[in-house]
Write a protein that holds these residues in place. Structure first.
Motif, PDB file in Angstrom:
ATOM      1  N   ASN A  32      -5.352  37.977  -6.358  1.00 17.54           N
ATOM      2  CA  ASN A  32      -5.765  38.023  -4.954  1.00 17.54           C
ATOM      3  C   ASN A  32      -5.002  36.993  -4.127  1.00 17.54           C
ATOM      4  O   ASN A  32      -4.612  37.270  -2.993  1.00 17.54           O
ATOM      5  CB  ASN A  32      -7.270  37.781  -4.825  1.00 17.54           C
ATOM      6  CG  ASN A  32      -8.071  38.891  -5.463  1.00 17.54           C
ATOM      7  OD1 ASN A  32      -7.663  40.036  -5.488  1.00 17.54           O
ATOM      8  ND2 ASN A  32      -9.227  38.548  -5.993  1.00 17.54           N
ATOM      9  N   SER A  35      -1.461  38.311  -3.595  1.00 15.12           N
ATOM     10  CA  SER A  35      -1.391  39.375  -2.586  1.00 15.12           C
ATOM     11  C   SER A  35      -1.460  38.781  -1.185  1.00 15.12           C
ATOM     12  O   SER A  35      -0.791  39.273  -0.271  1.00 15.12           O
ATOM     13  CB  SER A  35      -2.492  40.413  -2.796  1.00 15.12           C
ATOM     14  OG  SER A  35      -3.764  39.870  -2.515  1.00 15.12           O
ATOM     15  N   LEU A  63       2.096  47.337   1.544  1.00 16.99           N
ATOM     16  CA  LEU A  63       1.694  46.341   0.537  1.00 16.99           C
ATOM     17  C   LEU A  63       0.244  46.542   0.115  1.00 16.99           C
ATOM     18  O   LEU A  63      -0.081  46.446  -1.073  1.00 16.99           O
ATOM     19  CB  LEU A  63       1.895  44.925   1.077  1.00 16.99           C
ATOM     20  CG  LEU A  63       3.350  44.503   1.319  1.00 16.99           C
ATOM     21  CD1 LEU A  63       3.394  43.185   2.074  1.00 16.99           C
ATOM     22  CD2 LEU A  63       4.110  44.413   0.008  1.00 16.99           C
ATOM     23  N   LYS A  64      -0.626  46.814   1.064  1.00 16.84           N
ATOM     24  CA  LYS A  64      -2.042  47.024   0.741  1.00 16.84           C
ATOM     25  C   LYS A  64      -2.228  48.250  -0.145  1.00 16.84           C
ATOM     26  O   LYS A  64      -3.052  48.243  -1.055  1.00 16.84           O
ATOM     27  CB  LYS A  64      -2.875  47.152   2.017  1.00 16.84           C
ATOM     28  CG  LYS A  64      -3.053  45.840   2.735  1.00 16.84           C
ATOM     29  CD  LYS A  64      -3.865  46.005   4.006  1.00 16.84           C
ATOM     30  CE  LYS A  64      -4.069  44.684   4.702  1.00 16.84           C
ATOM     31  NZ  LYS A  64      -4.847  44.838   5.940  1.00 16.84           N
ATOM     32  N   PHE A  67      -0.682  47.474  -3.747  1.00 13.43           N
ATOM     33  CA  PHE A  67      -1.479  46.543  -4.549  1.00 13.43           C
ATOM     34  C   PHE A  67      -2.975  46.785  -4.411  1.00 13.43           C
ATOM     35  O   PHE A  67      -3.780  45.883  -4.617  1.00 13.43           O
ATOM     36  CB  PHE A  67      -1.106  45.094  -4.181  1.00 13.43           C
ATOM     37  CG  PHE A  67       0.330  44.770  -4.493  1.00 13.43           C
ATOM     38  CD1 PHE A  67       0.752  44.678  -5.809  1.00 13.43           C
ATOM     39  CD2 PHE A  67       1.268  44.607  -3.488  1.00 13.43           C
ATOM     40  CE1 PHE A  67       2.076  44.411  -6.120  1.00 13.43           C
ATOM     41  CE2 PHE A  67       2.599  44.331  -3.782  1.00 13.43           C
ATOM     42  CZ  PHE A  67       3.003  44.242  -5.102  1.00 13.43           C
ATOM     43  N   GLU A  70      -4.806  46.402  -9.266  1.00 17.35           N
ATOM     44  CA  GLU A  70      -4.042  45.278  -9.806  1.00 17.35           C
ATOM     45  C   GLU A  70      -2.737  45.801 -10.397  1.00 17.35           C
ATOM     46  O   GLU A  70      -2.745  46.655 -11.273  1.00 17.35           O
ATOM     47  CB  GLU A  70      -4.877  44.542 -10.855  1.00 17.35           C
ATOM     48  CG  GLU A  70      -4.278  43.224 -11.264  1.00 17.35           C
ATOM     49  CD  GLU A  70      -5.224  42.385 -12.088  1.00 17.35           C
ATOM     50  OE1 GLU A  70      -6.218  41.878 -11.540  1.00 17.35           O
ATOM     51  OE2 GLU A  70      -4.975  42.264 -13.298  1.00 17.35           O
ATOM     52  N   ALA A 122      -0.467  41.265  -8.613  1.00 20.63           N
ATOM     53  CA  ALA A 122      -1.174  41.122  -7.337  1.00 20.63           C
ATOM     54  C   ALA A 122      -2.204  42.220  -7.165  1.00 20.63           C
ATOM     55  O   ALA A 122      -2.073  43.312  -7.735  1.00 20.63           O
ATOM     56  CB  ALA A 122      -0.172  41.157  -6.187  1.00 20.63           C
ATOM     57  N   LYS A 123      -3.229  41.903  -6.373  1.00 20.24           N
ATOM     58  CA  LYS A 123      -4.259  42.882  -6.040  1.00 20.24           C
ATOM     59  C   LYS A 123      -4.831  42.518  -4.682  1.00 20.24           C
ATOM     60  O   LYS A 123      -5.276  41.394  -4.466  1.00 20.24           O
ATOM     61  CB  LYS A 123      -5.379  42.889  -7.073  1.00 20.24           C
ATOM     62  CG  LYS A 123      -6.460  43.923  -6.767  1.00 20.24           C
ATOM     63  CD  LYS A 123      -7.567  43.883  -7.790  1.00 20.24           C
ATOM     64  CE  LYS A 123      -8.576  44.990  -7.644  1.00 20.24           C
ATOM     65  NZ  LYS A 123      -9.162  45.167  -6.348  1.00 20.24           N
ATOM     66  N   VAL A 124      -4.801  43.460  -3.763  1.00 19.65           N
ATOM     67  CA  VAL A 124      -5.404  43.268  -2.456  1.00 19.65           C
ATOM     68  C   VAL A 124      -6.898  43.508  -2.598  1.00 19.65           C
ATOM     69  O   VAL A 124      -7.315  44.512  -3.188  1.00 19.65           O
ATOM     70  CB  VAL A 124      -4.794  44.235  -1.412  1.00 19.65           C
ATOM     71  CG1 VAL A 124      -5.488  44.116  -0.077  1.00 19.65           C
ATOM     72  CG2 VAL A 124      -3.308  43.976  -1.273  1.00 19.65           C
ATOM     73  N   SER A 127      -8.601  47.253  -0.275  1.00 21.16           N
ATOM     74  CA  SER A 127      -7.526  48.241  -0.321  1.00 21.16           C
ATOM     75  C   SER A 127      -7.782  49.346   0.704  1.00 21.16           C
ATOM     76  O   SER A 127      -8.928  49.678   1.001  1.00 21.16           O
ATOM     77  CB  SER A 127      -7.397  48.823  -1.721  1.00 21.16           C
ATOM     78  OG  SER A 127      -8.602  49.429  -2.100  1.00 21.16           O
TER      79      SER A 127
END
Length: 182
Positions: A32, A35, A63-64, A67, A70, A122-124, A127
């Motif tokens: 997180n 991101s 990007l959102k 990612f 994950e 990475a993980k937003v 999402s």
């Protein structure tokens, strides 16, 4: 107890503690946190090279979506993934290519947080989603939320063209479990 004795030539433990330890930065090992760094740095880095009509908002949306789950990636993967938004002419004017742009993005991320690496996970947290819900006050209690990444990966498809009365949602069986609840 922190050592309060010091001389002008000597750095006391307390000075080290307050100057270095408390000013430390978050290590970029949390998907997180990474991101967030990407969402801050990549749009700014890419903006001078975007095609006409493309904006930082388009880059953030990309990007959102990328990612939303994950994902392990790299700055090169991210920049090459945005190739349809990047103007080759703008890159050539600055004597750059996709590799040098990805290196620039990495260096800008390093300025923001020196612990980031070229490869990362990475993980937003929020999402982008497609939401299908009932029309207000109909009492049907329908709400379906689908991640954009699932749609982009063809794990889910929404077909509104083959039937005028219904939206047809198709889900890969291997990804879902169907159960009835009372």
């Amino acid at each position: 107890m922190i050592d309060s004795r010091s001389t002008k030539e000597d750095v006391a433990i307390s000075e080290y503690f307050f100057d270095d330890f408390l000013d430390g930065e978050v290590v970029a090992d949390n998907p997180n946190a990474i991101s967030q760094i990407l969402l801050d740095v990549i749009p700014d880095t890419a903006s001078p090279f975007l095609e006409n009509g493309k904006t930082k908002k388009d880059v953030r949306k990309y990007l959102k979506t990328k990612f939303s789950n994950e994902t392990t990636s790299s700055f090169e993967d991210v920049v090459y993934g945005m190739s349809n938004m990047i103007s080759n002419e703008q890159l050539n004017n600055k004597k750059m290519d996709f590799d040098s742009l990805s290196e620039l993005a990495y260096n800008n991320a390093k300025l923001k947080n020196k612990t980031i690496t070229k490869r990362f996970t990475a993980k937003v947290t929020r999402s982008p989603k497609t939401v299908i819900k009932d029309i207000k006050d109909s009492g049907k209690s329908i709400k379906i939320s689908l991640s954009k990444k699932s749609i982009n990966n063809n794990d889910v498809s929404i077909d509104s063209t083959t039937d005028d009365a219904f939206h047809i949602i198709k889900l890969k069986k291997s990804l879902v479990k169907v159960s009835e609840q009372n």
